[in-house]
Design a protein around this motif. Structure first.
Motif, mmCIF file in Angstrom:
data_model
loop_
_atom_site.group_PDB
_atom_site.id
_atom_site.type_symbol
_atom_site.label_atom_id
_atom_site.label_comp_id
_atom_site.label_asym_id
_atom_site.label_seq_id
_atom_site.Cartn_x
_atom_site.Cartn_y
_atom_site.Cartn_z
ATOM 1 N N GLY A 114 35.365 66.896 37.586
ATOM 2 C CA GLY A 114 36.557 66.220 37.079
ATOM 3 C C GLY A 114 36.229 64.962 36.301
ATOM 4 N N SER A 115 36.994 63.907 36.547
ATOM 5 C CA SER A 115 36.821 62.652 35.820
ATOM 6 C C SER A 115 35.576 61.912 36.299
ATOM 7 N N ARG A 116 35.035 61.073 35.417
ATOM 8 C CA ARG A 116 33.866 60.262 35.766
ATOM 9 C C ARG A 116 34.313 59.014 36.519
ATOM 10 N N ILE A 117 33.619 58.682 37.607
ATOM 11 C CA ILE A 117 33.930 57.490 38.404
ATOM 12 C C ILE A 117 33.023 56.354 37.953
ATOM 13 N N VAL A 118 33.624 55.204 37.722
ATOM 14 C CA VAL A 118 32.885 54.029 37.239
ATOM 15 C C VAL A 118 33.254 52.845 38.118
ATOM 16 N N THR A 119 32.266 52.028 38.462
ATOM 17 C CA THR A 119 32.572 50.825 39.229
ATOM 18 C C THR A 119 32.255 49.571 38.428
ATOM 19 N N PHE A 120 33.041 48.534 38.674
ATOM 20 C CA PHE A 120 32.723 47.198 38.177
ATOM 21 C C PHE A 120 32.754 46.244 39.353
ATOM 22 N N ARG A 121 31.685 45.438 39.498
ATOM 23 C CA ARG A 121 31.607 44.471 40.578
ATOM 24 C C ARG A 121 31.371 43.075 39.990
ATOM 25 N N PHE A 122 32.065 42.089 40.543
ATOM 26 C CA PHE A 122 31.879 40.710 40.103
ATOM 27 C C PHE A 122 30.604 40.157 40.741
ATOM 28 N N ARG A 123 29.505 40.789 40.433
ATOM 29 C CA ARG A 123 28.252 40.485 41.118
ATOM 30 C C ARG A 123 27.269 39.830 40.141
ATOM 31 N N TYR A 124 27.631 38.655 39.666
ATOM 32 C CA TYR A 124 26.756 37.951 38.735
ATOM 33 C C TYR A 124 26.949 36.453 38.902
ATOM 34 N N PRO A 125 25.925 35.650 38.622
ATOM 35 C CA PRO A 125 26.052 34.196 38.751
ATOM 36 C C PRO A 125 26.827 33.616 37.565
ATOM 37 N N VAL A 161 37.240 48.747 40.785
ATOM 38 C CA VAL A 161 36.918 47.338 40.547
ATOM 39 C C VAL A 161 36.750 46.676 41.918
ATOM 40 N N ASP A 162 35.527 46.296 42.233
ATOM 41 C CA ASP A 162 35.194 45.724 43.542
ATOM 42 C C ASP A 162 35.268 44.205 43.447
ATOM 43 N N CYS A 163 36.273 43.632 44.078
ATOM 44 C CA CYS A 163 36.493 42.184 44.027
ATOM 45 C C CYS A 163 35.795 41.444 45.162
ATOM 46 N N GLY A 164 35.085 42.176 46.026
ATOM 47 C CA GLY A 164 34.448 41.542 47.171
ATOM 48 C C GLY A 164 33.526 40.390 46.814
ATOM 49 N N PRO A 165 32.646 40.554 45.795
ATOM 50 C CA PRO A 165 31.723 39.452 45.469
ATOM 51 C C PRO A 165 32.353 38.341 44.632
ATOM 52 N N ALA A 166 33.622 38.486 44.238
ATOM 53 C CA ALA A 166 34.228 37.544 43.300
ATOM 54 C C ALA A 166 34.504 36.195 43.948
ATOM 55 N N THR A 167 34.361 35.146 43.140
ATOM 56 C CA THR A 167 34.678 33.785 43.570
ATOM 57 C C THR A 167 35.700 33.203 42.600
ATOM 58 N N ARG A 193 40.747 59.108 28.476
ATOM 59 C CA ARG A 193 41.926 59.008 29.323
ATOM 60 C C ARG A 193 41.577 58.208 30.574
ATOM 61 N N ILE A 194 42.352 57.181 30.871
ATOM 62 C CA ILE A 194 42.167 56.421 32.103
ATOM 63 C C ILE A 194 43.054 57.056 33.162
ATOM 64 N N LYS A 195 42.424 57.616 34.188
ATOM 65 C CA LYS A 195 43.185 58.327 35.210
ATOM 66 C C LYS A 195 43.718 57.371 36.273
ATOM 67 N N SER A 196 42.856 56.439 36.745
ATOM 68 C CA SER A 196 43.262 55.485 37.778
ATOM 69 C C SER A 196 42.365 54.262 37.715
ATOM 70 N N ILE A 197 42.900 53.124 38.187
ATOM 71 C CA ILE A 197 42.105 51.915 38.391
ATOM 72 C C ILE A 197 42.358 51.447 39.822
ATOM 73 N N TYR A 198 41.308 51.398 40.626
ATOM 74 C CA TYR A 198 41.409 50.978 42.020
ATOM 75 C C TYR A 198 40.773 49.598 42.180
ATOM 76 N N TYR A 199 41.544 48.642 42.642
ATOM 77 C CA TYR A 199 41.005 47.332 42.992
ATOM 78 C C TYR A 199 40.777 47.317 44.499
ATOM 79 N N ILE A 200 39.522 47.149 44.905
ATOM 80 C CA ILE A 200 39.186 47.182 46.325
ATOM 81 C C ILE A 200 38.592 45.841 46.762
ATOM 82 N N ASN A 201 38.554 45.645 48.080
ATOM 83 C CA ASN A 201 38.044 44.406 48.673
ATOM 84 C C ASN A 201 38.766 43.191 48.093
#
Length: 309
Positions: A114-125, A161-167, A193-201
């Motif tokens: 099916g669709s490709r899963i992509v993650t973005f994490r606020f994991r940078y200084p 979109v993983d917000c766990g590391p975000a400050t 086509r953007i199927k869904s955007i999940y914001y987690i943590n």
């Protein structure tokens, strides 16, 4: 004969039924789009078949919408090169950002096909990089998927979109101008086509902040945004752990292990990105009025009616 990658029978069926593709008409459709490009004095566009057919597929074979997306895609590259037009993927700073594994596609699509899963994490200084720096490799990957990933091209993308590391310092970098530029890219120029955007943590404060960002998105895409708090079980109801890394309670390798393979990808396509310096727009040559990118939101114009598929 068009020089494009063949699709599996299953993906070809979806392309026909959901995207309006007529395989026998592909050479004619590509020729019509390429002829329009030749008549645009302000546009410098890669006109290879594989790239152009993705704009047609991403617009369900509406030639007019494909023209608009191509125009904006290259206009954004010229206006925001530091974010949207990677030209040196061997640059040490580019590779350092990639090694942070902030932005990453997972190896198996949803349900295996099916669709490709992509993650973005606020994991940078934030003392070293800003969001434009971090987004450049991610946007470069989107460009490669147009050429190489049939699942993303036909079935679309699911973002986590993983917000766990975000400050607070990460969120302070999300200026209105940055948000407008990113949403312009995602909704109005990107032929997926953007199927869904999940914001987690997401903390309570983070959830309130994202509610403030929702007006930047179209109504259609807002309905596909899910702010899920800290419970991964809610994510697993939509995406099986079979297709997620261990970091998200899944069965795949860790994000860092998956990310290690990206270096070979950048090595393989190094020359492709060097050539990006040759493509974009020259607004001084555009027929009629210059494109008002800054006014795309809330202002009339040829892009006003574009919606995500």
């Amino acid at each position: 004969m068009a020089n494009i990658l063949p699709l599996s029978p299953e993906l070809q069926k979806i392309a026909i039924e959901e995207l309006g593709e007529v395989p026998s008409r592909i050479p004619e459709d590509l020729a019509a789009l390429r002829e329009w490009i030749k008549l645009q004095p302000h546009l410098r566009v890669r006109d290879d078949d594989q790239l152009l057919i993705q704009f047609l597929r991403g617009c369900k074979y509406s030639l007019e919408r494909a023209k608009e997306k191509i125009d904006l895609f290259y206009s954004l590259k010229s206006k925001y090169p530091q974010m949207m037009n990677a030209t040196d993927v061997n640059d040490p700073k580019f590779r350092e950002i990639c090694h942070l594994s902030c932005f990453l596609p997972f190896p198996i699509p949803v349900n295996g096909n099916g669709s490709r899963i992509v993650t973005f994490r606020f994991r940078y200084p934030t003392s070293k990089f800003n969001l434009e720096n971090v987004c450049q490799p991610g946007i470069a990957l989107h460009e490669l998927w147009m050429l190489t990933d049939p699942y993303a091209c036909i079935n679309g993308l699911d973002y986590i979109v993983d917000c766990g590391p975000a400050t607070a310092s990460h969120y302070m970098q999300m200026s209105p101008n940055f948000c407008k530029a990113l949403v312009s890219y995602l909704e109005k120029s990107m032929p997926f086509r953007i199927k869904s955007i999940y914001y987690i943590n997401t903390s309570t404060a983070t959830q309130q902040m994202f509610k403030m960002l929702l007006p930047f998105f179209s109504e259609k895409l807002r309905k596909r945004i899910h702010i899920m708090g800290n419970k991964l079980e809610a994510l697993h109801k939509d995406i099986s752990p079979k297709y997620l890394p261990k970091d998200y309670g899944g069965d795949l390798a860790t994000i860092e292990e998956i990310n290690d393979a990206l270096d070979k990808t950048w090595d393989t396509y190094s020359q492709y990105f060097k050539d990006n310096v040759n493509y974009g727009t020259d607004e001084s040559l555009r027929p009629g009025k210059p494109l008002d990118i800054d006014g795309l939101f809330g202002v009339g114009g040829s892009f006003r009616k574009l919606n995500v598929d």
